[in-house]
Design a protein around this motif. Structure first.
Motif, PDB file in Angstrom:
ATOM      1  N   GLN A  14      43.357  48.832  37.084  1.00  0.00           N
ATOM      2  CA  GLN A  14      43.481  48.146  38.371  1.00  0.00           C
ATOM      3  C   GLN A  14      44.871  48.278  38.978  1.00  0.00           C
ATOM      4  OE1 GLN A  14      42.214  44.224  37.249  1.00  0.00           O
ATOM      5  NE2 GLN A  14      40.048  44.766  37.297  1.00  0.00           N
ATOM      6  N   ALA A  15      45.846  48.692  38.197  1.00  0.00           N
ATOM      7  CA  ALA A  15      47.224  48.840  38.699  1.00  0.00           C
ATOM      8  C   ALA A  15      47.599  50.277  39.011  1.00  0.00           C
ATOM      9  CB  ALA A  15      48.210  48.274  37.675  1.00  0.00           C
ATOM     10  N   ILE A  16      46.898  51.236  38.445  1.00  0.00           N
ATOM     11  CA  ILE A  16      47.320  52.643  38.501  1.00  0.00           C
ATOM     12  C   ILE A  16      47.409  53.175  39.927  1.00  0.00           C
ATOM     13  CG2 ILE A  16      45.117  53.867  38.260  1.00  0.00           C
ATOM     14  CD1 ILE A  16      47.766  54.654  35.787  1.00  0.00           C
TER      15      ILE A  16
ATOM     16  N   ALA B 129      49.179  46.150  28.528  1.00  0.00           N
ATOM     17  CA  ALA B 129      48.718  46.007  29.914  1.00  0.00           C
ATOM     18  C   ALA B 129      49.879  45.682  30.850  1.00  0.00           C
ATOM     19  CB  ALA B 129      47.651  44.929  30.005  1.00  0.00           C
ATOM     20  N   ARG B 130      50.719  44.724  30.453  1.00  0.00           N
ATOM     21  CA  ARG B 130      51.855  44.350  31.296  1.00  0.00           C
ATOM     22  C   ARG B 130      52.795  45.525  31.509  1.00  0.00           C
ATOM     23  NH1 ARG B 130      51.955  39.246  28.593  1.00  0.00           N
ATOM     24  NH2 ARG B 130      53.421  40.170  27.141  1.00  0.00           N
ATOM     25  N   ALA B 131      53.060  46.270  30.449  1.00  0.00           N
ATOM     26  CA  ALA B 131      53.949  47.429  30.580  1.00  0.00           C
ATOM     27  C   ALA B 131      53.376  48.428  31.579  1.00  0.00           C
ATOM     28  CB  ALA B 131      54.168  48.086  29.221  1.00  0.00           C
ATOM     29  N   ALA B 132      52.081  48.699  31.479  1.00  0.00           N
ATOM     30  CA  ALA B 132      51.445  49.631  32.410  1.00  0.00           C
ATOM     31  C   ALA B 132      51.525  49.101  33.838  1.00  0.00           C
ATOM     32  CB  ALA B 132      49.990  49.872  32.008  1.00  0.00           C
TER      33      ALA B 132
ATOM     34  N   ILE C 238      34.331  49.808  35.363  1.00  0.00           N
ATOM     35  CA  ILE C 238      35.353  50.847  35.520  1.00  0.00           C
ATOM     36  C   ILE C 238      35.191  51.515  36.882  1.00  0.00           C
ATOM     37  CG2 ILE C 238      36.111  53.116  34.679  1.00  0.00           C
ATOM     38  CD1 ILE C 238      35.469  52.056  31.828  1.00  0.00           C
ATOM     39  N   ARG C 239      33.947  51.848  37.224  1.00  0.00           N
ATOM     40  CA  ARG C 239      33.710  52.478  38.523  1.00  0.00           C
ATOM     41  C   ARG C 239      34.072  51.540  39.669  1.00  0.00           C
ATOM     42  NH1 ARG C 239      28.266  56.216  37.909  1.00  0.00           N
ATOM     43  NH2 ARG C 239      29.394  57.942  36.932  1.00  0.00           N
ATOM     44  N   GLN C 240      33.762  50.279  39.517  1.00  0.00           N
ATOM     45  CA  GLN C 240      34.128  49.289  40.541  1.00  0.00           C
ATOM     46  C   GLN C 240      35.652  49.258  40.707  1.00  0.00           C
ATOM     47  OE1 GLN C 240      31.962  47.289  42.241  1.00  0.00           O
ATOM     48  NE2 GLN C 240      33.345  45.828  43.163  1.00  0.00           N
ATOM     49  N   ASP C 241      36.374  49.232  39.606  1.00  0.00           N
ATOM     50  CA  ASP C 241      37.841  49.237  39.660  1.00  0.00           C
ATOM     51  C   ASP C 241      38.362  50.493  40.347  1.00  0.00           C
ATOM     52  OD1 ASP C 241      37.919  46.800  38.325  1.00  0.00           O
ATOM     53  OD2 ASP C 241      38.338  47.709  36.364  1.00  0.00           O
ATOM     54  N   ILE C 242      37.742  51.613  40.073  1.00  0.00           N
ATOM     55  CA  ILE C 242      38.175  52.881  40.677  1.00  0.00           C
ATOM     56  C   ILE C 242      37.951  52.862  42.184  1.00  0.00           C
ATOM     57  CG2 ILE C 242      37.641  55.353  40.815  1.00  0.00           C
ATOM     58  CD1 ILE C 242      37.222  55.182  37.702  1.00  0.00           C
ATOM     59  N   ILE C 243      36.786  52.415  42.607  1.00  0.00           N
ATOM     60  CA  ILE C 243      36.507  52.345  44.042  1.00  0.00           C
ATOM     61  C   ILE C 243      37.479  51.376  44.721  1.00  0.00           C
ATOM     62  CG2 ILE C 243      34.799  51.636  45.778  1.00  0.00           C
ATOM     63  CD1 ILE C 243      34.309  54.436  44.419  1.00  0.00           C
ATOM     64  N   MET C 244      37.735  50.238  44.088  1.00  0.00           N
ATOM     65  CA  MET C 244      38.701  49.293  44.641  1.00  0.00           C
ATOM     66  C   MET C 244      40.105  49.916  44.705  1.00  0.00           C
ATOM     67  SD  MET C 244      37.160  46.616  45.642  1.00  0.00           S
ATOM     68  CE  MET C 244      38.625  45.676  46.000  1.00  0.00           C
ATOM     69  N   SER C 245      40.431  50.750  43.747  1.00  0.00           N
ATOM     70  CA  SER C 245      41.730  51.431  43.750  1.00  0.00           C
ATOM     71  C   SER C 245      41.845  52.361  44.956  1.00  0.00           C
ATOM     72  CB  SER C 245      41.922  52.228  42.458  1.00  0.00           C
ATOM     73  OG  SER C 245      42.050  51.362  41.362  1.00  0.00           O
ATOM     74  N   PHE C 246      40.774  53.098  45.233  1.00  0.00           N
ATOM     75  CA  PHE C 246      40.783  53.964  46.421  1.00  0.00           C
ATOM     76  C   PHE C 246      40.978  53.122  47.683  1.00  0.00           C
ATOM     77  CE2 PHE C 246      38.918  57.227  43.693  1.00  0.00           C
ATOM     78  CZ  PHE C 246      39.565  58.354  44.155  1.00  0.00           C
ATOM     79  N   LYS C 247      40.295  51.997  47.760  1.00  0.00           N
ATOM     80  CA  LYS C 247      40.395  51.119  48.931  1.00  0.00           C
ATOM     81  C   LYS C 247      41.814  50.566  49.074  1.00  0.00           C
ATOM     82  CE  LYS C 247      38.877  48.257  52.199  1.00  0.00           C
ATOM     83  NZ  LYS C 247      39.727  48.355  53.352  1.00  0.00           N
ATOM     84  N   LYS C 248      42.387  50.088  47.977  1.00  0.00           N
ATOM     85  CA  LYS C 248      43.743  49.525  48.035  1.00  0.00           C
ATOM     86  C   LYS C 248      44.764  50.596  48.419  1.00  0.00           C
ATOM     87  CE  LYS C 248      42.901  45.793  44.788  1.00  0.00           C
ATOM     88  NZ  LYS C 248      43.108  45.293  43.426  1.00  0.00           N
TER      89      LYS C 248
ATOM     90  N   ALA D 164      46.898  56.639  29.550  1.00  0.00           N
ATOM     91  CA  ALA D 164      46.276  56.418  28.232  1.00  0.00           C
ATOM     92  C   ALA D 164      45.879  54.959  28.043  1.00  0.00           C
ATOM     93  CB  ALA D 164      47.224  56.865  27.119  1.00  0.00           C
ATOM     94  N   VAL D 165      46.627  54.034  28.640  1.00  0.00           N
ATOM     95  CA  VAL D 165      46.317  52.612  28.505  1.00  0.00           C
ATOM     96  C   VAL D 165      45.007  52.279  29.219  1.00  0.00           C
ATOM     97  CG1 VAL D 165      47.183  50.259  28.829  1.00  0.00           C
ATOM     98  CG2 VAL D 165      48.770  52.091  28.235  1.00  0.00           C
ATOM     99  N   THR D 166      44.596  53.100  30.164  1.00  0.00           N
ATOM    100  CA  THR D 166      43.318  52.856  30.842  1.00  0.00           C
ATOM    101  C   THR D 166      42.130  53.189  29.928  1.00  0.00           C
ATOM    102  OG1 THR D 166      42.985  55.029  31.904  1.00  0.00           O
ATOM    103  CG2 THR D 166      44.390  53.423  33.067  1.00  0.00           C
ATOM    104  N   TYR D 167      42.418  53.697  28.742  1.00  0.00           N
ATOM    105  CA  TYR D 167      41.390  53.972  27.724  1.00  0.00           C
ATOM    106  C   TYR D 167      41.596  53.084  26.494  1.00  0.00           C
ATOM    107  CZ  TYR D 167      39.915  58.194  30.181  1.00  0.00           C
ATOM    108  OH  TYR D 167      39.428  59.074  31.111  1.00  0.00           O
ATOM    109  N   ASP D 168      42.277  51.994  26.661  1.00  0.00           N
ATOM    110  CA  ASP D 168      42.614  51.103  25.554  1.00  0.00           C
ATOM    111  C   ASP D 168      41.357  50.608  24.842  1.00  0.00           C
ATOM    112  OD1 ASP D 168      45.311  49.581  24.742  1.00  0.00           O
ATOM    113  OD2 ASP D 168      43.612  48.222  24.449  1.00  0.00           O
ATOM    114  N   GLU D 169      41.515  50.280  23.552  1.00  0.00           N
ATOM    115  CA  GLU D 169      40.378  49.761  22.786  1.00  0.00           C
ATOM    116  C   GLU D 169      39.952  48.377  23.262  1.00  0.00           C
ATOM    117  OE1 GLU D 169      44.009  48.618  20.274  1.00  0.00           O
ATOM    118  OE2 GLU D 169      43.344  50.513  21.129  1.00  0.00           O
ATOM    119  N   GLN D 170      40.850  47.659  23.903  1.00  0.00           N
ATOM    120  CA  GLN D 170      40.527  46.340  24.445  1.00  0.00           C
ATOM    121  C   GLN D 170      40.156  46.477  25.922  1.00  0.00           C
ATOM    122  OE1 GLN D 170      43.588  43.449  23.672  1.00  0.00           O
ATOM    123  NE2 GLN D 170      43.724  44.013  21.504  1.00  0.00           N
ATOM    124  N   SER D 171      38.966  46.045  26.262  1.00  0.00           N
ATOM    125  CA  SER D 171      38.472  46.196  27.635  1.00  0.00           C
ATOM    126  C   SER D 171      39.389  45.556  28.667  1.00  0.00           C
ATOM    127  CB  SER D 171      37.074  45.600  27.761  1.00  0.00           C
ATOM    128  OG  SER D 171      36.169  46.310  26.968  1.00  0.00           O
TER     129      SER D 171
END
Length: 184
Positions: A101-103, A58-61, A137-147, A86-93
């Motif tokens: 949230q960073a992409i 996560a930190r690297a991404a 995930i959808r909430q994060d995506i919408i927030m990404s568009f806003k940011k 690919a890290v946005t599909y990580d096995e750990q939520s």
């Protein structure tokens, strides 16, 4: 590369989580402005995207996204985007969400990067329904568009976000996403 920066990166591997977090926060603050050491750490960060430790991935991404936003004149992120994505599909939520949230930051680098990020985020919004925690995930995506909109003033971003929100069938989540796009 400055000793201070080297020490901050070194601290990310400390056992003490407080030291890790403080160093991460300091790096993120520094990277809000262009830095000249991007390519000194780039390849190591790309490797860290596949480490066993979810925090490291996560930190690297997150760091790569921040570097790509302001300090990637060679546009290496275009070559390495799928490795970060690919890290946005990580096995750990938690790892998934931190990367997701960073992409958006990559989209600040220019129109090509913005189009790339937007297309992947929009597609993910539409296809994430079978993933763990699709509403988050959808909430994060919408927030990404806003940011990204807040940073670029590109009104197309809000148009796309509203279109995606309107695709949501569940009234409760639709309301939640609309609220997210209006927030500051």
């Amino acid at each position: 590369m400055e000793k201070e920066i080297l020490q901050l990166f070194s601290n990310l591997t400390e056992h003490d989580r407080d030291i890790q977090y403080e160093s991460y926060e300091e790096l993120m603050k520094i990277m809000q402005e262009p830095v000249d050491w991007t390519y000194a750490v780039w390849e190591q960060l790309i490797k860290a995207l596949t480490y066993n430790n979810g925090y490291s991935r996560a930190r690297a991404a997150q760091i790569l996204c921040a570097l790509a936003a302001k300090s990637d004149p060679e546009e290496r992120v275009l070559e390495d985007f799928l490795k970060i994505w690919a890290v946005t599909y990580d096995e750990q939520s938690a790892t998934t969400r931190h990367a997701l949230q960073a992409i958006w930051k990559i989209g600040q680098a220019g129109p090509v990067q913005r189009d790339l990020v937007v297309s992947y985020l929009a597609k993910r919004f539409q296809t994430c329904i079978d993933e763990k925690q699709p509403s988050l995930i959808r909430q994060d995506i919408i927030m990404s568009f806003k940011k990204l909109y807040d940073q670029t003033n590109d009104s197309k971003l809000l148009d796309i976000a509203h279109r995606l929100i309107n695709e949501e069938q569940d009234a409760k989540y639709k309301k939640k996403y609309k609220s997210a796009i209006r927030s500051k």
